[in-house]
Design a protein around this motif. Structure first.
Motif, short mmCIF file in Angstrom:
data_model
loop_
_atom_site.label_atom_id
_atom_site.label_comp_id
_atom_site.label_asym_id
_atom_site.label_seq_id
_atom_site.Cartn_x
_atom_site.Cartn_y
_atom_site.Cartn_z
N MET A 7 0.78 -1.30 0.14
CA MET A 7 0.18 0.00 0.39
C MET A 7 0.50 0.83 0.04
O MET A 7 1.88 0.82 1.00
N ASP A 8 0.11 2.41 -0.78
CA ASP A 8 1.13 3.91 -0.76
C ASP A 8 1.43 3.94 0.26
O ASP A 8 0.58 4.27 1.45
N CYS A 37 5.41 13.34 5.00
CA CYS A 37 4.44 12.70 4.20
C CYS A 37 3.45 13.79 3.77
O CYS A 37 3.01 13.31 2.62
N ILE A 38 2.70 14.14 4.39
CA ILE A 38 1.54 15.07 3.33
C ILE A 38 1.41 16.12 2.65
O ILE A 38 1.43 15.89 1.91
N GLN A 39 2.91 16.92 3.23
CA GLN A 39 3.72 17.63 1.86
C GLN A 39 3.90 17.02 1.34
O GLN A 39 3.31 17.51 -0.35
N THR A 40 4.86 15.91 1.06
CA THR A 40 5.21 15.04 -0.15
C THR A 40 3.40 14.96 -0.36
O THR A 40 3.55 14.95 -2.36
N LEU A 41 2.82 14.40 0.05
CA LEU A 41 1.34 13.95 -1.27
C LEU A 41 0.42 15.16 -1.70
O LEU A 41 0.32 15.15 -2.84
N LEU A 69 -0.76 7.77 1.44
CA LEU A 69 -1.95 7.58 1.28
C LEU A 69 -2.68 6.77 2.57
O LEU A 69 -2.96 7.15 3.10
N LEU A 70 -1.63 6.17 2.78
CA LEU A 70 -1.66 5.90 4.66
C LEU A 70 -1.67 6.95 5.39
O LEU A 70 -2.84 6.98 6.52
N VAL A 71 -0.51 7.02 4.92
CA VAL A 71 -0.47 8.24 6.31
C VAL A 71 -1.84 9.62 6.04
O VAL A 71 -2.16 9.99 7.40
N ILE A 90 -8.58 2.67 -2.94
CA ILE A 90 -7.60 2.06 -3.51
C ILE A 90 -6.61 1.00 -2.57
O ILE A 90 -6.11 -0.38 -2.97
N THR A 91 -6.53 1.38 -1.05
CA THR A 91 -6.70 0.84 -0.07
C THR A 91 -7.85 -1.16 -0.08
O THR A 91 -7.11 -2.17 0.04
N GLY A 92 -8.72 -0.76 -0.05
CA GLY A 92 -9.71 -1.65 -0.07
C GLY A 92 -9.16 -2.54 -1.23
O GLY A 92 -9.38 -3.86 -1.59
N LEU A 93 -8.62 -2.38 -2.57
CA LEU A 93 -8.57 -2.70 -3.64
C LEU A 93 -7.00 -3.62 -3.90
O LEU A 93 -6.46 -5.15 -3.97
#
Length: 301
Positions: free
Chosen positions: A1-2, A34-38, A5-7, A70-73
């Motif tokens: 998982m990315d 992580c949030i800033q990068t996303l 996205l998890l963060v 996405i995480t569900g998939l």
């Protein structure tokens, strides 16, 4: 998982950077990075931040919705691969509409746990429309609803019948009558479920048999509240045989002998149109198709 996205999802759900960092076993600066990068990756700020709160903005709501899908998939992919070599196991998220979820599903889960102890069911109860939407968005593995519907992203398979009866308080003036015409109920106060409910849909179909719908409606979002209200003498209602099984046996609710009742509808299994389904979903489907009558108590009304 990315990881990004998890963060992001954890911050959105915890509404706090410190609590998210604690949940993820990260430092707060690492979470902020992580949030800033996303945000740089998607080209937009995703969170509104103040000293008092952190919450999603409009762009954040869009990213969060798709991140959940996405995480569900990803989880489903891993489960499908694991299923090739292992016995049925793991989490199975089941959504059920109120009548089935509150009065029938517990017996299904008890049977499934006895025969497949490695399956871990997670249950969500909602009205029919809510369950459909959650399955279509892959927030649930499977849904069980009342009625039969069509949706381009979903498959509906009926597996059992449900009968619905008009009920009233034991002391209601129509209780005990050997035969009642539906038209006689036009002036009664009807206590109904909310729009989007399978029970409400069945009630509306009954109303279509009248020349004119009842003038008096009282709407509640729970079958249990409706039963209590009917028993208290506030009005009458159309309810599933499963919901009134115990009350009919004890006599606390009276089943009115309406010529047009019972109304029959279907219980339906709802899955996505994906060509591959986790083994736990396949097992639940097989159980409902083949063993439903053996897993639930008999209803005698």
């Amino acid at each position: 998982m990315d990881q990004l996205l998890l963060v992001f999802m954890t911050v959105a759900e915890k509404k706090n950077f410190s609590r998210a960092a604690e949940e993820l076993h990260m430092t707060q600066p690492a979470v902020s990075q992580c949030i800033q990068t996303l945000e740089r990756t998607v080209g937009s700020r995703l969170l509104d931040r103040t000293n008092k709160y952190v919450r999603l903005n409009k762009a954040g709501e869009i990213v969060y919705h798709h991140a959940k899908e996405i995480t569900g998939l990803y989880t489903k992919m891993q489960c499908l691969v694991d299923d090739l070599t292992n016995k049925a196991s793991g989490e199975l998220s089941i959504g059920a509409s109120y009548s089935f979820g509150e009065y029938v599903l517990p017996h299904i889960i008890a049977y499934a746990k006895k025969h497949y102890p490695l399956i871990k069911p997670v249950i969500k109860i909602g009205n029919t429309k809510e369950i459909e939407r959650s399955v279509a968005n892959r927030q649930l593995d499977v849904g069980i609803i009342e009625g039969e519907f069509q949706h381009e992203r979903l498959v509906f398979e009926s597996f059992a019948e449900d009968k619905m009866y008009v009920v009233a308080a034991a002391h209601h003036h129509l209780a005990g009558r050997k035969s009642i015409k539906l038209a006689e109920l036009k002036e009664e106060m009807w206590i109904v479920r909310e729009e989007g409910s399978g029970t409400r849909e069945a009630t509306e179909k009954m109303f279509q048999l009248l020349e004119q719908p009842p003038d008096q409606l009282m709407e509640f979002g729970s079958t249990q509240i409706i039963k209590e209200s009917v028993e208290a003498g506030l009005g009458i209602s159309l309810l599933s045989q499963w919901a009134i099984r115990k009350e009919a046996a004890t006599g606390s609710l009276a089943i009115l002998k309406v010529k047009e009742a019972p109304i029959t509808r279907k219980f339906s299994l709802v899955t996505t149109t994906d060509p591959f389904q986790p083994k736990v979903v396949e097992i639940l489907g097989q159980l409902l198709r083949n063993d439903f009558a053996d897993t639930v108590p008999k209803v005698e009304i």
